[in-house]
Design a protein around this motif. Structure first.
Motif, short mmCIF file in Angstrom:
data_model
loop_
_atom_site.label_atom_id
_atom_site.label_comp_id
_atom_site.label_asym_id
_atom_site.label_seq_id
_atom_site.Cartn_x
_atom_site.Cartn_y
_atom_site.Cartn_z
N SER A 259 13.00 -5.33 27.24
CA SER A 259 12.23 -5.08 28.47
C SER A 259 11.49 -3.76 28.44
O SER A 259 10.58 -3.52 29.24
CB SER A 259 13.16 -5.12 29.69
OG SER A 259 14.18 -4.14 29.57
N LYS A 260 11.86 -2.86 27.49
CA LYS A 260 11.18 -1.57 27.35
C LYS A 260 10.12 -1.61 26.24
O LYS A 260 9.64 -0.58 25.80
CB LYS A 260 12.21 -0.47 27.07
CG LYS A 260 13.20 -0.27 28.21
CD LYS A 260 14.20 0.83 27.89
CE LYS A 260 15.18 1.03 29.04
NZ LYS A 260 16.18 2.10 28.75
N ASN A 261 9.82 -2.81 25.79
CA ASN A 261 8.78 -3.05 24.77
C ASN A 261 9.18 -2.50 23.40
O ASN A 261 8.33 -2.14 22.59
CB ASN A 261 7.44 -2.44 25.21
CG ASN A 261 6.26 -3.16 24.56
OD1 ASN A 261 6.31 -4.37 24.32
ND2 ASN A 261 5.20 -2.42 24.28
N ASN A 262 10.50 -2.46 23.14
CA ASN A 262 10.98 -2.04 21.82
C ASN A 262 11.27 -3.26 20.96
O ASN A 262 11.89 -4.24 21.44
CB ASN A 262 12.27 -1.21 21.96
CG ASN A 262 12.03 0.08 22.71
OD1 ASN A 262 11.07 0.80 22.45
ND2 ASN A 262 12.92 0.38 23.67
N VAL A 263 10.86 -3.22 19.70
CA VAL A 263 11.22 -4.28 18.75
C VAL A 263 12.63 -3.98 18.27
O VAL A 263 12.91 -2.90 17.73
CB VAL A 263 10.24 -4.33 17.56
CG1 VAL A 263 10.70 -5.36 16.54
CG2 VAL A 263 8.84 -4.63 18.03
N LEU A 264 13.54 -4.92 18.45
CA LEU A 264 14.93 -4.75 18.08
C LEU A 264 15.16 -5.18 16.63
O LEU A 264 14.28 -5.72 15.98
CB LEU A 264 15.82 -5.55 19.02
CG LEU A 264 15.62 -5.29 20.53
CD1 LEU A 264 16.58 -6.15 21.34
CD2 LEU A 264 15.80 -3.81 20.85
N GLY A 265 16.39 -4.93 16.14
CA GLY A 265 16.77 -5.40 14.82
C GLY A 265 16.29 -4.51 13.70
O GLY A 265 16.31 -3.27 13.80
N ALA B 200 19.24 -3.26 27.15
CA ALA B 200 18.65 -2.93 28.44
C ALA B 200 18.55 -4.17 29.31
O ALA B 200 18.46 -5.30 28.83
CB ALA B 200 17.25 -2.33 28.23
N LYS B 201 18.61 -3.92 30.62
CA LYS B 201 18.41 -5.02 31.54
C LYS B 201 16.93 -5.43 31.55
O LYS B 201 16.05 -4.61 31.25
CB LYS B 201 18.83 -4.61 32.96
CG LYS B 201 20.31 -4.31 33.12
CD LYS B 201 20.60 -3.89 34.56
CE LYS B 201 22.09 -3.58 34.74
NZ LYS B 201 22.40 -3.18 36.14
N GLY B 202 16.67 -6.68 31.94
CA GLY B 202 15.28 -7.13 32.08
C GLY B 202 14.94 -8.32 31.20
O GLY B 202 15.83 -9.04 30.72
N THR B 203 13.64 -8.51 31.01
CA THR B 203 13.16 -9.69 30.28
C THR B 203 13.01 -9.37 28.79
O THR B 203 12.44 -8.34 28.40
CB THR B 203 11.79 -10.15 30.83
OG1 THR B 203 11.92 -10.43 32.23
CG2 THR B 203 11.28 -11.37 30.09
N TYR B 204 13.49 -10.31 27.96
CA TYR B 204 13.38 -10.21 26.50
C TYR B 204 12.39 -11.29 26.02
O TYR B 204 12.44 -12.43 26.50
CB TYR B 204 14.75 -10.39 25.84
CG TYR B 204 15.64 -9.18 25.98
CD1 TYR B 204 15.91 -8.36 24.89
CD2 TYR B 204 16.21 -8.85 27.22
CE1 TYR B 204 16.72 -7.24 25.02
CE2 TYR B 204 17.02 -7.74 27.36
CZ TYR B 204 17.27 -6.94 26.25
OH TYR B 204 18.06 -5.83 26.38
N PHE B 205 11.61 -10.90 25.05
CA PHE B 205 10.60 -11.82 24.51
C PHE B 205 10.92 -12.13 23.04
O PHE B 205 11.24 -11.23 22.25
CB PHE B 205 9.20 -11.21 24.60
CG PHE B 205 8.76 -10.92 26.00
CD1 PHE B 205 8.13 -11.90 26.75
CD2 PHE B 205 9.01 -9.68 26.59
CE1 PHE B 205 7.73 -11.64 28.07
CE2 PHE B 205 8.63 -9.41 27.89
CZ PHE B 205 7.99 -10.40 28.64
N ILE B 206 10.83 -13.41 22.72
CA ILE B 206 11.07 -13.86 21.34
C ILE B 206 9.80 -14.51 20.81
O ILE B 206 9.26 -15.44 21.42
CB ILE B 206 12.24 -14.87 21.27
CG1 ILE B 206 13.54 -14.21 21.75
CG2 ILE B 206 12.40 -15.39 19.84
CD1 ILE B 206 14.70 -15.17 21.84
N ASN C 140 16.24 -13.53 30.37
CA ASN C 140 16.55 -12.34 31.15
C ASN C 140 18.02 -11.95 31.00
O ASN C 140 18.92 -12.80 30.91
CB ASN C 140 16.25 -12.54 32.63
CG ASN C 140 14.76 -12.69 32.89
OD1 ASN C 140 13.97 -11.86 32.49
ND2 ASN C 140 14.40 -13.77 33.58
N LEU C 141 18.26 -10.64 31.01
CA LEU C 141 19.60 -10.08 31.10
C LEU C 141 19.64 -9.19 32.33
O LEU C 141 18.73 -8.39 32.55
CB LEU C 141 19.93 -9.26 29.83
CG LEU C 141 20.10 -10.03 28.53
CD1 LEU C 141 20.41 -9.07 27.38
CD2 LEU C 141 21.17 -11.10 28.65
#
Length: 294
Positions: free
Chosen positions: A226-232, A271-277, A292-293
């Motif tokens: 949700s903070k526009n960070n690419v995870l992994g 983080a809480k919020g929307t995740y994009f895949i 969403n989390l």
């Protein structure tokens, strides 16, 4: 006695005069006849000259008409026409006596014979050219039709190739994301709370495709919080001018059958919020979703 002598002398004189008169009349008649003959011959000669000139003019017109058609025999025709023109010039300057007219008539006959031969050859050549032109036009038409058919077939082949290319691409379906809590026992419990999540799971399906190329397939999976960070892994890949930052790779052995893909992305402090895949085939986005989390 004297009277008789005078009478005899008078008769003699009258006889002489009569003879002279008759002779004069005969001479005058002959001269008149000769003049008429000369006039007749002259008139005949002039008429013959005009006839020869007329024949030569017609011969010239025939050549002019043939030359205007502009065939490959034009040079030969021009040469023969020039001979006719020269003979006309000579004839117009001649006195028109019988001997010279006979010569001109003979030359005209020779030129006319040559003309007939040349006209026959020219006509044959014209027919041959007409045939060749017709054949050429027919060939042009056939070539035009063939070209159009080839262009149509090429267009159809291009459309077919595009259709095959499009149809052979793999379709990624049912992409979804979820979160899990890991127990010490290894058991995974689904959760929608960011504070409890230890793993994010990405699922997607590769659809069956009989015309697609089988073998190893690689997909780039991008998970963004949700903070526009690419995870992994946060690795990057260059595709020409495009640069892709991805979370992980998924390798699939595709055999033209439906394949279910599931892969976990471990982490902490989500983080809480929307995740994009986002799922990428090289630099092409083929599927996306969000969850969403709280």
């Amino acid at each position: 006695m004297e009277n008789q002598k005078s009478s005899s002398s008078l008769k003699a004189i009258i006889a002489v005069l009569a003879i002279l008169l008759v002779g004069s009349l005969v001479y005058i008649f002959k001269m008149t006849s000769d003049a008429d003959t000369v006039k007749t011959e002259l008139k005949t000669t002039l008429t013959e000259k005009e006839l020869v000139m007329k024949d030569l003019e017609e011969l010239k017109l025939t050549y002019d008409a043939a030359i205007s058609e502009n065939t490959s025999m034009s040079d030969e025709l021009i040469q023969e026409r020039d001979k006719v023109v020269n003979l006309m010039s000579d004839l117009s300057k001649s006195k028109g006596d019988v001997a010279s007219l006979s010569k001109y008539r003979s030359q005209y006959n020779s030129l006319q014979s040559n003309m007939k031969v040349l006209m026959a050859e020219n006509e044959t050549l014209k027919k041959a050219n007409t045939t060749l032109t017709t054949q050429r036009d027919s060939t042009v038409v056939v070539l035009g039709e063939t070209k159009r058919n080839v262009e149509a077939l090429t267009g159809q082949n291009e459309e077919l190739s595009k259709a095959v290319e499009i149809g052979s691409k793999l379709t990624v379906l049912n992409t979804s994301g979820s979160a899990f809590k890991l127990r010490s026992s290894g058991k995974q419990i689904a959760t929608d709370k960011a504070s409890r999540a230890d793993v994010l799971r990405v699922n997607f399906t590769i659809a069956e495709n009989a015309i697609a190329k089988s073998g190893a397939k690689t997909y780039y999976v991008q998970v963004i919080d949700s903070k526009n960070n690419v995870l992994g892994d946060k690795k990057t890949e260059n595709f020409g001018d495009n640069i892709l930052t991805y979370s992980f790779l998924t390798n699939v052995n595709y055999e033209n059958k439906t394949v279910q893909v599931s892969q976990d992305l471990k982490g902490k402090d989500f983080a809480k919020g929307t995740y994009f895949i986002n799922i990428f085939d090289k630099d092409q986005l083929v599927s996306k979703t969000s969850f969403n989390l709280r």
